[in-house]
Design a protein around this motif. Structure first.
Motif, PDB file in Angstrom:
ATOM      1  N   TYR A 280       0.804  -1.216   0.000  1.00  0.00           N
ATOM      2  CA  TYR A 280       0.000   0.000   0.000  1.00  0.00           C
ATOM      3  C   TYR A 280       0.838   1.268   0.000  1.00  0.00           C
ATOM      4  N   THR A 281       2.118   1.150   0.195  1.00  0.00           N
ATOM      5  CA  THR A 281       3.000   2.315   0.207  1.00  0.00           C
ATOM      6  C   THR A 281       3.370   2.677  -1.222  1.00  0.00           C
ATOM      7  N   SER A 282       2.991   3.892  -1.621  1.00  0.00           N
ATOM      8  CA  SER A 282       3.282   4.373  -2.980  1.00  0.00           C
ATOM      9  C   SER A 282       4.652   5.020  -3.061  1.00  0.00           C
ATOM     10  N   THR A 283       4.983   5.765  -2.013  1.00  0.00           N
ATOM     11  CA  THR A 283       6.212   6.556  -1.976  1.00  0.00           C
ATOM     12  C   THR A 283       6.817   6.456  -0.586  1.00  0.00           C
ATOM     13  N   THR A 284       8.117   6.569  -0.515  1.00  0.00           N
ATOM     14  CA  THR A 284       8.785   6.580   0.790  1.00  0.00           C
ATOM     15  C   THR A 284       9.677   7.814   0.886  1.00  0.00           C
ATOM     16  N   ILE A 285       9.831   8.291   2.110  1.00  0.00           N
ATOM     17  CA  ILE A 285      10.815   9.350   2.360  1.00  0.00           C
ATOM     18  C   ILE A 285      11.602   8.975   3.613  1.00  0.00           C
ATOM     19  N   GLN A 286      12.852   9.332   3.583  1.00  0.00           N
ATOM     20  CA  GLN A 286      13.691   9.154   4.756  1.00  0.00           C
ATOM     21  C   GLN A 286      14.009  10.541   5.288  1.00  0.00           C
ATOM     22  N   TYR A 287      13.797  10.729   6.574  1.00  0.00           N
ATOM     23  CA  TYR A 287      14.059  12.018   7.187  1.00  0.00           C
ATOM     24  C   TYR A 287      14.956  11.833   8.408  1.00  0.00           C
ATOM     25  N   PRO A 288      15.541  12.924   8.913  1.00  0.00           N
ATOM     26  CA  PRO A 288      16.392  12.829  10.105  1.00  0.00           C
ATOM     27  C   PRO A 288      15.598  12.339  11.315  1.00  0.00           C
ATOM     28  N   SER A 289      16.284  11.759  12.245  1.00  0.00           N
ATOM     29  CA  SER A 289      15.662  11.234  13.454  1.00  0.00           C
ATOM     30  C   SER A 289      14.981  12.350  14.250  1.00  0.00           C
ATOM     31  N   PRO A 290      13.686  12.210  14.546  1.00  0.00           N
ATOM     32  CA  PRO A 290      13.025  13.222  15.363  1.00  0.00           C
ATOM     33  C   PRO A 290      13.593  13.283  16.783  1.00  0.00           C
ATOM     34  N   LYS A 291      14.140  12.172  17.250  1.00  0.00           N
ATOM     35  CA  LYS A 291      14.709  12.127  18.603  1.00  0.00           C
ATOM     36  C   LYS A 291      16.032  12.893  18.683  1.00  0.00           C
ATOM     37  N   TYR A 292      16.896  12.703  17.686  1.00  0.00           N
ATOM     38  CA  TYR A 292      18.239  13.285  17.735  1.00  0.00           C
ATOM     39  C   TYR A 292      18.396  14.572  16.930  1.00  0.00           C
ATOM     40  N   GLU A 293      17.511  14.775  15.949  1.00  0.00           N
ATOM     41  CA  GLU A 293      17.583  15.974  15.106  1.00  0.00           C
ATOM     42  C   GLU A 293      16.184  16.545  14.884  1.00  0.00           C
ATOM     43  N   PRO A 294      15.541  17.012  15.948  1.00  0.00           N
ATOM     44  CA  PRO A 294      14.144  17.451  15.824  1.00  0.00           C
ATOM     45  C   PRO A 294      13.928  18.601  14.829  1.00  0.00           C
ATOM     46  N   ASP A 295      14.837  19.559  14.790  1.00  0.00           N
ATOM     47  CA  ASP A 295      14.676  20.674  13.850  1.00  0.00           C
ATOM     48  C   ASP A 295      14.789  20.200  12.403  1.00  0.00           C
ATOM     49  N   ALA A 296      15.754  19.335  12.142  1.00  0.00           N
ATOM     50  CA  ALA A 296      15.933  18.801  10.783  1.00  0.00           C
ATOM     51  C   ALA A 296      14.753  17.909  10.389  1.00  0.00           C
ATOM     52  N   PHE A 297      14.196  17.179  11.347  1.00  0.00           N
ATOM     53  CA  PHE A 297      13.009  16.357  11.105  1.00  0.00           C
ATOM     54  C   PHE A 297      11.849  17.237  10.632  1.00  0.00           C
ATOM     55  N   ILE A 298      11.581  18.303  11.359  1.00  0.00           N
ATOM     56  CA  ILE A 298      10.488  19.209  10.985  1.00  0.00           C
ATOM     57  C   ILE A 298      10.776  19.855   9.641  1.00  0.00           C
ATOM     58  N   GLU A 299      12.000  20.271   9.432  1.00  0.00           N
ATOM     59  CA  GLU A 299      12.371  20.898   8.159  1.00  0.00           C
ATOM     60  C   GLU A 299      12.122  19.942   6.988  1.00  0.00           C
ATOM     61  N   ALA A 300      12.460  18.673   7.165  1.00  0.00           N
ATOM     62  CA  ALA A 300      12.240  17.675   6.114  1.00  0.00           C
ATOM     63  C   ALA A 300      10.748  17.488   5.833  1.00  0.00           C
ATOM     64  N   LEU A 301       9.932  17.465   6.880  1.00  0.00           N
ATOM     65  CA  LEU A 301       8.484  17.326   6.686  1.00  0.00           C
ATOM     66  C   LEU A 301       7.904  18.545   5.978  1.00  0.00           C
ATOM     67  N   VAL A 302       8.317  19.735   6.401  1.00  0.00           N
ATOM     68  CA  VAL A 302       7.829  20.956   5.760  1.00  0.00           C
ATOM     69  C   VAL A 302       8.213  20.958   4.286  1.00  0.00           C
ATOM     70  N   SER A 303       9.444  20.618   4.000  1.00  0.00           N
ATOM     71  CA  SER A 303       9.920  20.586   2.624  1.00  0.00           C
ATOM     72  C   SER A 303       9.121  19.589   1.775  1.00  0.00           C
ATOM     73  N   TYR A 304       8.918  18.387   2.310  1.00  0.00           N
ATOM     74  CA  TYR A 304       8.150  17.379   1.574  1.00  0.00           C
ATOM     75  C   TYR A 304       6.710  17.849   1.336  1.00  0.00           C
ATOM     76  N   CYS A 305       6.081  18.361   2.375  1.00  0.00           N
ATOM     77  CA  CYS A 305       4.676  18.784   2.265  1.00  0.00           C
ATOM     78  C   CYS A 305       4.519  19.988   1.342  1.00  0.00           C
ATOM     79  N   LYS A 306       5.481  20.892   1.385  1.00  0.00           N
ATOM     80  CA  LYS A 306       5.445  22.062   0.502  1.00  0.00           C
ATOM     81  C   LYS A 306       5.522  21.636  -0.962  1.00  0.00           C
ATOM     82  N   LYS A 307       6.313  20.646  -1.246  1.00  0.00           N
ATOM     83  CA  LYS A 307       6.499  20.180  -2.616  1.00  0.00           C
ATOM     84  C   LYS A 307       5.368  19.256  -3.076  1.00  0.00           C
TER      85      LYS A 307
END
Length: 122
Positions: A45-72
């Motif tokens: 059922y998974t059409s697409t995958t994304i790998q993002y930074p660890s929310p535990k160890y890199e919370p700011d980068a995790f959010i940035e990756a989600l924002v970037s993906y969602c914006k695009k």
């Protein structure tokens, strides 16, 4: 047009359950995780995958990756699965709201819900 959902914590059995449920309903799934070969990445059922930074160890980068993906990609909904993801996403919801629906209450409400000691005293 097909509806789409971005599901976090793709290595979690809970995420796989959500992905299967939504996928059976015909919703296009993007499974996101910090692991390269997460459990849900191989779901039919998974059409697409994304790998993002660890929310535990890199919370700011995790959010940035989600924002970037969602914006695009503008998924219809972002569904966080793990508590850590949920709190970070709730805290940064205003950054995601222009690009996707985030079905969470405000950060303070979510934080109170995740405080098990506080809830047990009620």
């Amino acid at each position: 047009m097909k509806r789409t959902a971005l599901i976090t914590s793709a290595n979690s059995p809970k995420a796989l359950t959500v992905i299967r449920s939504l996928g059976r309903k015909g919703i296009g799934i993007t499974a996101g995780g910090s692991e390269k070969n997460a459990l849900s990445h191989s779901s039919r059922y998974t059409s697409t995958t994304i790998q993002y930074p660890s929310p535990k160890y890199e919370p700011d980068a995790f959010i940035e990756a989600l924002v970037s993906y969602c914006k695009k990609n503008h998924p219809d909904v972002l569904i966080p699965v793990h508590s850590e993801d949920t709190l970070l996403i709730a805290k940064n919801r205003e950054r995601l709201d222009p690009y996707t629906k985030v079905p969470l209450h405000d950060f303070e409400s979510m934080r109170a819900l995740h405080d098990k000691a506080g809830l047990s005293s009620i």
